[in-house]
Design a protein around this motif. Structure first.
Motif, PDB file in Angstrom:
ATOM      1  N   UNK A   1      -7.199   5.946   0.833  1.00  0.00           N
ATOM      2  CA  UNK A   1      -7.054   5.368  -0.493  1.00  0.00           C
ATOM      3  C   UNK A   1      -5.990   4.295  -0.518  1.00  0.00           C
ATOM      4  N   UNK A   2      -6.027   3.403  -1.508  1.00  0.00           N
ATOM      5  CA  UNK A   2      -5.013   2.351  -1.609  1.00  0.00           C
ATOM      6  C   UNK A   2      -3.655   2.933  -1.938  1.00  0.00           C
ATOM      7  N   UNK A   3      -2.598   2.304  -1.433  1.00  0.00           N
ATOM      8  CA  UNK A   3      -1.250   2.760  -1.707  1.00  0.00           C
ATOM      9  C   UNK A   3      -0.720   2.174  -3.006  1.00  0.00           C
TER      10      UNK A   3
ATOM     11  N   UNK B   1       3.277  -4.483   2.646  1.00  0.00           N
ATOM     12  CA  UNK B   1       2.366  -4.526   3.791  1.00  0.00           C
ATOM     13  C   UNK B   1       1.779  -5.932   3.952  1.00  0.00           C
ATOM     14  N   UNK B   2       1.442  -6.567   2.821  1.00  0.00           N
ATOM     15  CA  UNK B   2       0.873  -7.920   2.883  1.00  0.00           C
ATOM     16  C   UNK B   2       1.867  -8.907   3.478  1.00  0.00           C
ATOM     17  N   UNK B   3       3.142  -8.791   3.114  1.00  0.00           N
ATOM     18  CA  UNK B   3       4.170  -9.680   3.679  1.00  0.00           C
ATOM     19  C   UNK B   3       4.287  -9.483   5.189  1.00  0.00           C
ATOM     20  N   UNK B   4       4.278  -8.229   5.629  1.00  0.00           N
ATOM     21  CA  UNK B   4       4.377  -7.933   7.061  1.00  0.00           C
ATOM     22  C   UNK B   4       3.168  -8.497   7.799  1.00  0.00           C
ATOM     23  N   UNK B   5       1.989  -8.315   7.229  1.00  0.00           N
ATOM     24  CA  UNK B   5       0.776  -8.788   7.888  1.00  0.00           C
ATOM     25  C   UNK B   5       0.784 -10.292   8.074  1.00  0.00           C
TER      26      UNK B   5
ATOM     27  N   UNK C   1      10.861   5.632   2.727  1.00  0.00           N
ATOM     28  CA  UNK C   1      10.662   5.023   1.416  1.00  0.00           C
ATOM     29  C   UNK C   1       9.239   4.548   1.180  1.00  0.00           C
ATOM     30  N   UNK C   2       8.405   4.513   2.200  1.00  0.00           N
ATOM     31  CA  UNK C   2       7.039   4.031   2.045  1.00  0.00           C
ATOM     32  C   UNK C   2       6.096   5.130   1.597  1.00  0.00           C
ATOM     33  N   UNK C   3       4.817   4.785   1.537  1.00  0.00           N
ATOM     34  CA  UNK C   3       3.814   5.766   1.126  1.00  0.00           C
ATOM     35  C   UNK C   3       3.696   6.922   2.119  1.00  0.00           C
ATOM     36  N   UNK C   4       4.145   6.723   3.365  1.00  0.00           N
ATOM     37  CA  UNK C   4       4.023   7.780   4.369  1.00  0.00           C
ATOM     38  C   UNK C   4       5.068   8.876   4.213  1.00  0.00           C
TER      39      UNK C   4
ATOM     40  N   UNK D   1      -3.551  -1.304   5.689  1.00  0.00           N
ATOM     41  CA  UNK D   1      -2.408  -0.396   5.756  1.00  0.00           C
ATOM     42  C   UNK D   1      -2.615   0.658   6.839  1.00  0.00           C
ATOM     43  N   UNK D   2      -3.848   1.165   6.950  1.00  0.00           N
ATOM     44  CA  UNK D   2      -4.162   2.147   7.985  1.00  0.00           C
ATOM     45  C   UNK D   2      -3.917   1.571   9.373  1.00  0.00           C
ATOM     46  N   UNK D   3      -4.369   0.329   9.588  1.00  0.00           N
ATOM     47  CA  UNK D   3      -4.185  -0.313  10.889  1.00  0.00           C
ATOM     48  C   UNK D   3      -2.707  -0.511  11.198  1.00  0.00           C
TER      49      UNK D   3
END
Length: 450
Positions: free
Chosen positions: A16-18, A26-30, A104-107, A181-183
């Protein structure tokens, strides 16, 4: 008396989306890793062209140039400096990213963390077993070289996120944020497993005294960053001394980068004696990651690729010979078959034995596509190949060709699957954009004065 009706338990979304905050991060990192992947590709191609040109002797001469203080046993070749020094920066950023994800992330939610963690473990175990199987069949134990060949079992276990994202930027621009995000989180956990493998299985001679001595500068570094110190002239010497002592201990020096990263707090603190977490603004880990990610993706990793990827192919007729034997075939099989098989099977097991389910709009073929993309291995795979067989050895050259071949094969297969699903991804991306716009509009409405 009627039996009360049980309320059905809501199934947990498998991918599911975070949260919006995590999605933006995540978008900035990618974006940064995608640029780094393009530079990595250019550097690797330049090394291959030079190593197979009439001026190939100059490439080997450059790799073997030795610099550094000999009194400290740091008169290393440029190739060694790239593997031990520059990649320490790469693992420093990976350590920061890993700590932020789990703190601090979704994980930080065990239910969300379970999927990429289990998938990463499967993506390490299966390609390693497949490599061992191939070499057991092609290199019988009666062959004295078989034992040495088995040292490369970890080569096909690592995912190169920069290379994978570079491919994704070309063929999977509409990939849903859940799969992206999964990748990324899969690759982060994969990096942690690679660090553990390097530290445990590729430490030939351990000198306890330097390793214990490294705790002193490491501890001082931790105290200073905890107190909010950001002065590079104070922190950099401590980091360098920590790296040098870990290098002298026999443990691969890249581990020092991870240890330094783990000492940096994720949340901001008030700076008083209590060290109370404020939760406001960017924390120290995000600050360091913002500073060092461009250095890692734009300088350290491409330079390592340039000094490591150059291998003489011997012309078109010599290439098949470099891919013959247990070592190269095991690496290719591990990356192209073992990596996606392990990730997909592990993810399926999570869905089978928990209440997890694939998010609406996604299918198992999407997980297979991302799993195949995870078979792109380069940076850490080349590093493990050098540690296993020795830089410049015959098997090391075969590993380089096999990693490039396997990564190219994985990239092509993933491209086919992701392009076939592009229409579905475009529809999901449009739905995500609408939902994000509605959420932001609602947030502005709620914050507006009445």
């Amino acid at each position: 008396m009627s039996t009360p009706r049980r309320t059905p338990r809501r199934r947990i979304p498998l991918l599911g989306p975070g949260s919006w905050t995590e999605t933006r991060r995540i978008a900035d990192i990618l974006r940064q890793e995608t640029i780094g992947g393009a530079l990595l590709l250019v550097a690797a191609l330049a090394a291959l062209v030079w190593a197979n040109s009439p001026w190939s002797a100059g490439y080997e001469t450059l790799r073997s140039v030795r610099v550094g203080p000999g009194a400290l046993h740091l008169d290393l070749s440029l190739a060694t400096w790239a593997a031990d020094g520059l990649l320490a920066i790469f693992f420093f950023v990976a350590g920061l990213e890993l700590k932020r994800e789990f703190v601090a992330g979704d994980l930080r939610d065990p239910r969300r963390a379970a999927v990429p963690v289990v998938a990463a473990v499967g993506g390490v175990i299966v390609p390693a077993l497949l490599y061992l199987l191939v070499n057991a069949l092609l290199n019988p134990l009666a062959n004295p070289g078989a034992g040495g060949a088995l040292r490369g079992w970890a080569v096909p276990t690592a995912t190169d996120i920069a290379f994978a994202l570079a491919v994704l930027a070309v063929v999977g621009r509409n990939l849903p944020s859940a799969l992206r995000t999964f990748l990324l989180t899969l690759a982060v956990v994969d990096d942690l497993l690679a660090i553990a493998i390097i530290a445990v299985f590729y430490t030939a001679h351990l000198a306890p005294l330097p390793l214990l001595a490294a705790l002193l500068p490491l501890g001082l570094f931790a105290v200073l960053v905890r107190r909010g110190v950001r002065a590079w002239w104070l922190l950099a010497p401590l980091a360098v001394v920590t790296w040098a002592l870990v290098h002298a201990s026999g443990v691969h020096a890249t581990v020092a980068g991870v240890l330094l990263a783990f000492t940096i707090p994720v949340h901001r603190t008030t700076g008083d004696a209590t060290g109370e977490v404020t939760g406001q603004g960017a924390g120290p880990a995000e600050h360091f990651e913002h500073r060092f990610r461009p250095l890692s993706a734009g300088v350290a990793v491409p330079l390592f690729a340039f000094l490591s990827a150059g291998v003489a192919l011997g012309g078109p007729g010599g290439l098949p010979g470099l891919l013959t034997g247990g070592v190269p075939l095991g690496v290719v099989a591990g990356l192209v078959v073992g990596k996606p098989l392990g990730i997909t099977a592990a993810t399926w097991l999570v869905a089978r034995f928990t209440r997890a389910d694939i998010d609406d709009g996604l299918a198992w073929v999407d997980i297979v596509g991302v799993a195949i993309l995870s078979g792109i291995g380069f940076t850490v795979s080349l590093l493990i190949g050098e540690l296993a067989f020795g830089a410049g050895s015959t098997w090391d050259g075969q590993v380089k060709v096999a990693v490039l071949t396997g990564s190219l094969g994985a990239a092509l297969l993933a491209t086919v699957i992701l392009r076939l699903r592009d229409r579905v991804y475009r529809r999901l991306a449009e739905a995500e954009a609408r939902a994000r716009a509605e959420a932001e509009t609602g947030a502005r409405t709620a914050a507006a004065p009445r």
